[in-house]
Design an enzyme around this catalytic site. Structure first.
Site, PDB file in Angstrom:
ATOM      1  CD  GLU A 191      -4.294  28.890 -50.720  1.00  0.00           C
ATOM      2  OE1 GLU A 191      -4.699  28.201 -49.775  1.00  0.00           O
ATOM      3  OE2 GLU A 191      -4.712  30.038 -50.957  1.00  0.00           O
ATOM      4  CD  GLU A 205      -2.194  30.572 -45.723  1.00  0.00           C
ATOM      5  OE1 GLU A 205      -3.351  30.173 -45.434  1.00  0.00           O
ATOM      6  OE2 GLU A 205      -1.893  31.092 -46.810  1.00  0.00           O
TER       7      GLU A 205
END
Length: 975
Positions: free
Chosen positions: A412, A488
């Site tokens: 991220e 994820e």
């Protein structure tokens, strides 16, 4: 610019190298150090003149985080930086901890006063976030990269006696901008500190290249070393080779997560002996699929932060080992080291026990998303050296671990030139592993297509290679040809996650979909006590932080004390590597091998036959040693017959370890399947003569119906089998909201809808009470204040006298009234019994909790526990503990008395010593104080759980919509 604000990685540290042990001398400097904390760097610098005094120093263990030892406090944020964003500058309020150790060298330590006999290095394996090192007043260097090793040459500064090692650690630095990793901000020296003697002729670095050709069954081996002169021996294979020499190794057994075959080897130079563990394996993408040793993988993974409830990221070795064993025992075969390289000992364990690893660089800049990624270090040339340094230190340290099959650039951090530079550096240094980064949606710099929390619908489209195209046809074609993983998914926050079964079905259907990694492994709750001394696990805000993200850190498959949650048990069942489909009517079972590599020879299969939850027969089941992907249909034994009125019959088939393994003993259950052979008996109480019991007036104007008394005004139940009914049975539609109900958006979540439409404040109106001689009928309407919709309810009570006592039956007919604007949380009857009932036995789903989309791990059987054992102690209290498909339940007290509840045909049972409102209001389990009332929910249906705390909500089949429903239960005395 100060060294702690400079974006560069630091000064003075040696070039990165592989982590390895040797026969050279080492000295651990772990233990109690002197420590003092300053609120700012300026305060620390002002105290430098007093470094030699004892004033202000306390003892602090190393490794540790100072905030967990009474100095300052922990703080948790998910994305937002807890300081003003002005890279690379940091606030003046910058907690700075001085660490000091006075130590002597062992008498036989080589050097430093005996001439040139090599050198001594000082190694730090992890310090957050920036530090400066001094030895005997001489600066050795500075470093950033909290989860990365740094070594400094002690040069001529090391003394035989009275060494003073000073380490100044700053909580905030330029490095903090690239370490925004959804975790507690915890500064300190949290991994080991070691002195390493490096004799003349010692190994500077070693790189093992051990491949495997699945077509020939041969391995290849080359060991590169610096310096290049050395010999490698592998006694088990009869090999001796020079460093840099490539040899073919016929008949070698390859390494895999299922068969983690390691060969002991040794690298010898003039200066030292280095033990190596070789795992022969080759990683590739072939025809759009990730393969290892020619076999495609299905990753059944978890994301793992390093965490311990007492020590933070200073995780003891025994705890790391416990993590690996728990993963193996719960059918997990892969781990992503989110979001930084772990302690190297963890990777040793992955090599030894067998886990596929995505090793992730110590990089995340997620907080820049709040300013549309402006100033993001991932795309700023000033940060290029720092980011490449982080990639290099990870790769060089971990390059000899066969368990590591992918390098991840980080997490991220948007996109940018520095991520591309990291990818180029890694590919040049280690072309034999794959590169991963979820943020690169074009996959221009990666070898796999990775996503987070993609919905089931999108995952299926990707599986069909029919995802939305990219604007660039070249990149679109490249990405469409790559394998896909969910790095994820299934956010394991609180009660949940739901939807696991549907994801796994997709992974097993489309070859491109190669599994995923549940977020995440463990709840990050820090052990604490409240003002009353009651223990609890703390989350964001519990330490008075002005900026925090609450309990979002409690999103794991393990509770903080490493007790498996219901979510982990569900995941184990969903991803079990053996498919067992029982056809009880045909007396057959279809067994499928879902392993990637091994056959089923290591498992033992057995069957059992249960009637009304009691085992009546069992035996072994002969299953052939199926190869991966193969299936076989196996006949179940004929176990005789049971009379029809003996009750419901189930067959269960289990696959267990046939022998002890390194990670679990023989008999450990790997997989199971279950099917019903016959439904419940036609008569509820065999041989009973049923006689209606008429309603009649009693003392005080109450109505009596068999074992129950009722209020004649509203028909509410007052007593039942002599027990005081504190909360009369009535329709209930609300549950204490879960993390997934609340989701990330307070305005659009299903919990927001429930509150907006006042489902937590339903009003009950009695429209009539009728006694017709054989039954008591109460008509009612249940609706929220301000609502133009509701539920019309008919409660019908009947009494029966049977051969084993009297029974009070309740049937509830529910009809929606008006236009319902949202799903229902639940639909059932709630009641409260004022009695010391503390033991529950039931026949139905268990042993743990289950909800409509989290019920794979629940098997039908006869179970028992305490009322306390019925609760699931989520770090943040919420709806929990429901047992589904309950045929009957018996509640007992210390004197043996109690109550039996029978379903017509089945219900979901929740039992607790507090109300739903109290559960909803609690912020920690310690807030829930038991009272004298046992609160029961007998539910016909529940809304699903989903994973909307981060990811998709409840899938359509599991939404609970208002519809015509009937619930029936009977109350008798325990048998």
């Amino acid at each position: 610019m100060t060294y702690y604000e400079d974006p560069s990685p630091g000064t003075g540290a040696l070039a990165p190298r592989a982590a390895f042990r040797s026969d050279a001398r080492t000295l651990s400097l772990n233990g109690d150090w002197d420590f003092r904390l300053f609120p700012t760097v300026a305060h620390a610098e002002a105290a430098d003149a007093d470094e030699g005094t004892a004033d202000g120093w306390e003892k602090l263990p190393v490794p540790s985080h100072w905030a967990l030892h009474g100095h300052d406090a922990p703080q948790y944020t998910n994305i937002r930086y807890p300081f003003p964003v002005d890279p690379p500058r940091v606030p003046t309020e910058n907690p700075t901890g001085d660490h000091r150790l006075v130590f002597d060298l062992p008498d036989d330590w080589p050097g430093p006063d005996e001439g040139a006999d090599g050198r001594t290095l000082l190694r730090f394996d992890g310090v957050e976030s920036c530090y400066r090192v001094r030895l005997n007043g001489r600066e050795l260097g500075t470093a950033k990269g909290s989860r990365l090793p740094h070594e400094f040459d002690t040069g001529p500064h090391l003394l035989r006696r009275g060494n003073v090692l000073s380490v100044r650690v700053h909580q905030w630095s330029s490095g903090s901008y690239v370490e925004d990793q959804d975790m507690w901000w915890l500064a300190g020296i949290f991994r080991g500190v070691t002195l390493l003697h490096r004799p003349e002729g010692a190994v500077r670095d070693v790189f093992v290249h051990a491949g495997y050709d699945h077509r020939t069954g041969h391995g290849t081996l080359r060991v590169d070393a610096v310096p290049a002169a050395g010999r490698v021996t592998v006694p088990e294979l009869g090999l001796t080779l020079a460093t840099g020499e490539t040899v073919t190794v016929p008949g070698v057994q390859p390494w895999s997560a299922e068969v983690p075959r390691l060969y002991e080897a040794q690298l010898a130079t003039d200066g030292e002996r280095v033990p190596l563990r070789l795992g022969f394996r080759t990683v590739a993408v072939e025809d759009g699929v990730i393969t290892v040793n020619g076999r495609p993988l299905l990753l059944r993974g978890v994301n793992r932060h390093e965490f311990h409830p007492d020590h933070g990221r200073a995780v003891p070795y025994a705890t790391m080992r416990e993590d690996v064993l728990l993963m193996k025992r719960h059918n997990i075969n892969a781990v992503r080291t989110s979001h930084y390289p772990p302690d190297p000992a963890f990777l040793d364990l992955c090599d030894e026990f067998g886990l596929w690893v995505i090793d992730e660089a110590d990089l995340e800049t997620h907080g820049f998303t709040y300013d549309d990624w402006r100033g993001n270090p991932a795309d700023d040339p000033a940060w290029e050296e720092a980011l490449i340094d982080r990639a290099a230190r990870m790769v060089e340290r971990d390059k000899n671990h066969p368990s590591v099959i992918m390098w991840s650039l980080g997490n991220e951090s948007g996109t940018g030139r520095n991520l591309a530079a990291m990818s180029r550096w890694i590919r040049d240094r280690d072309p034999d592993r794959l590169i991963h980064y979820e943020g690169d949606r074009s996959c221009e710099h990666t070898d796999v297509y990775s996503r987070m929390y993609a919905s089931h619908e999108e995952v299926e489209a990707i599986g069909r290679r029919a995802e939305q195209p990219l604007d660039d046809p070249r990149l679109d074609a490249r990405r469409r040809a790559l394998p896909f993983i969910q790095c994820e998914y299934a956010h394991a926050m609180g009660n949940g996650p739901g939807g696991l079964t549907e994801y796994q079905r997709l992974f097993e259907t489309y070859e491109r979909l190669q599994g995923g990694f549940v977020w995440e492994w463990i709840d990050h709750g820090l052990r604490a006590r409240d003002a009353a001394g009651r223990p609890y696990f703390a989350y964001g805000g519990d330490f008075g932080e002005p900026l925090h993200d609450g309990n979002f850190c409690a999103d794991g498959l393990l509770f903080p004390d490493r007790t498996p949650s219901p979510g982990l048990l569900e995941y184990k069942k969903v991803v079990e590597p053996v498919g067992i489909c029982v056809d009880a009517a045909a007396r057959t079972v279809r067994v499928t091998n879902k392993y990637d590599v091994v056959d089923l020879a290591g498992l033992a299969f057995g069957w059992s036959r249960e009637v009304e939850g009691r085992r009546v027969a069992e035996g072994a089941l002969e299953v052939p040693p199926l190869a991966p992907g193969e299936s076989a249909e196996v006949a179940l034994a004929e176990a005789g017959s049971v009379a029809e009125d003996d009750g419901e019959e189930w067959w269960t088939v289990r696959a267990v370890l046939a022998d002890d393994t390194a990670w679990a003993p023989a008999g450990h259950e790997v997989a199971w399947g279950q099917a019903r052979a016959r439904g419940p008996a036609a008569t509820r109480t065999p041989g009973a003569r049923i006689t209606p019991v008429r309603a009649s007036s009693a003392d005080g104007g109450a109505l009596t119906l068999g074992p129950g008394t009722f209020d004649p005004l509203d028909g509410s139940l007052r007593t039942l089998h002599g027990l005081h009914v504190a909360v009369p049975p009535r329709l209930n539609v609300y549950r204490a909201t879960t993390d997934n109900d609340r989701g990330p958006d307070e305005e659009t979540s299903v919990a927001a809808q429930w509150h907006r439409h006042a489902l937590d404040r339903m009003r009950h109106r009695c429209d009539g009470v009728t006694v017709d001689g054989e039954s008591l009928v109460v008509t009612a309407r249940v609706a929220p204040p301000g609502g133009f919709f509701g539920l019309c309810v008919v409660y019908r009570w009947t009494g029966e006298r049977t051969s084993d006592g009297t029974r009070l039956d309740l049937s509830v007919d529910i009809t929606p009234d008006g236009e319902w604007p949202c799903p229902l949380p639940r639909l059932g009857v709630a009641l409260g019994i004022r009695a010391p009932l503390d033991w529950i036995e039931w026949y139905g789903g268990g042993p743990g909790e289950s909800y409509p989309d989290t019920r794979r791990a629940a098997r039908i059987g006869r179970w028992a526990t305490t009322v306390d054992g019925f609760q699931t102690p989520y770090v943040f209290p919420q709806e929990n503990g429901s047992r589904g498909d309950v045929r009957w339940a018996e509640l007992r007290g210390p004197d043996g008395g109690g109550l039996r509840i029978e379903g017509r045909p089945a219900f979901a049972l929740t039992a607790r010593r507090w109300t739903t409102g109290q559960l909803e209001a609690a912020r920690h389990p310690a807030d829930l104080v038991p009272d004298e009332v046992l609160h029961l929910d007998l539910d016909a249906a529940h809304h699903g759980i989903g994973t909307a705390s981060c990811g998709p909500g409840v899938l359509a089949p599991y939404e609970l919509r208002a519809t015509r429903t009937r619930l029936g239960v009977g109350f008798t005395l325990p048998r």
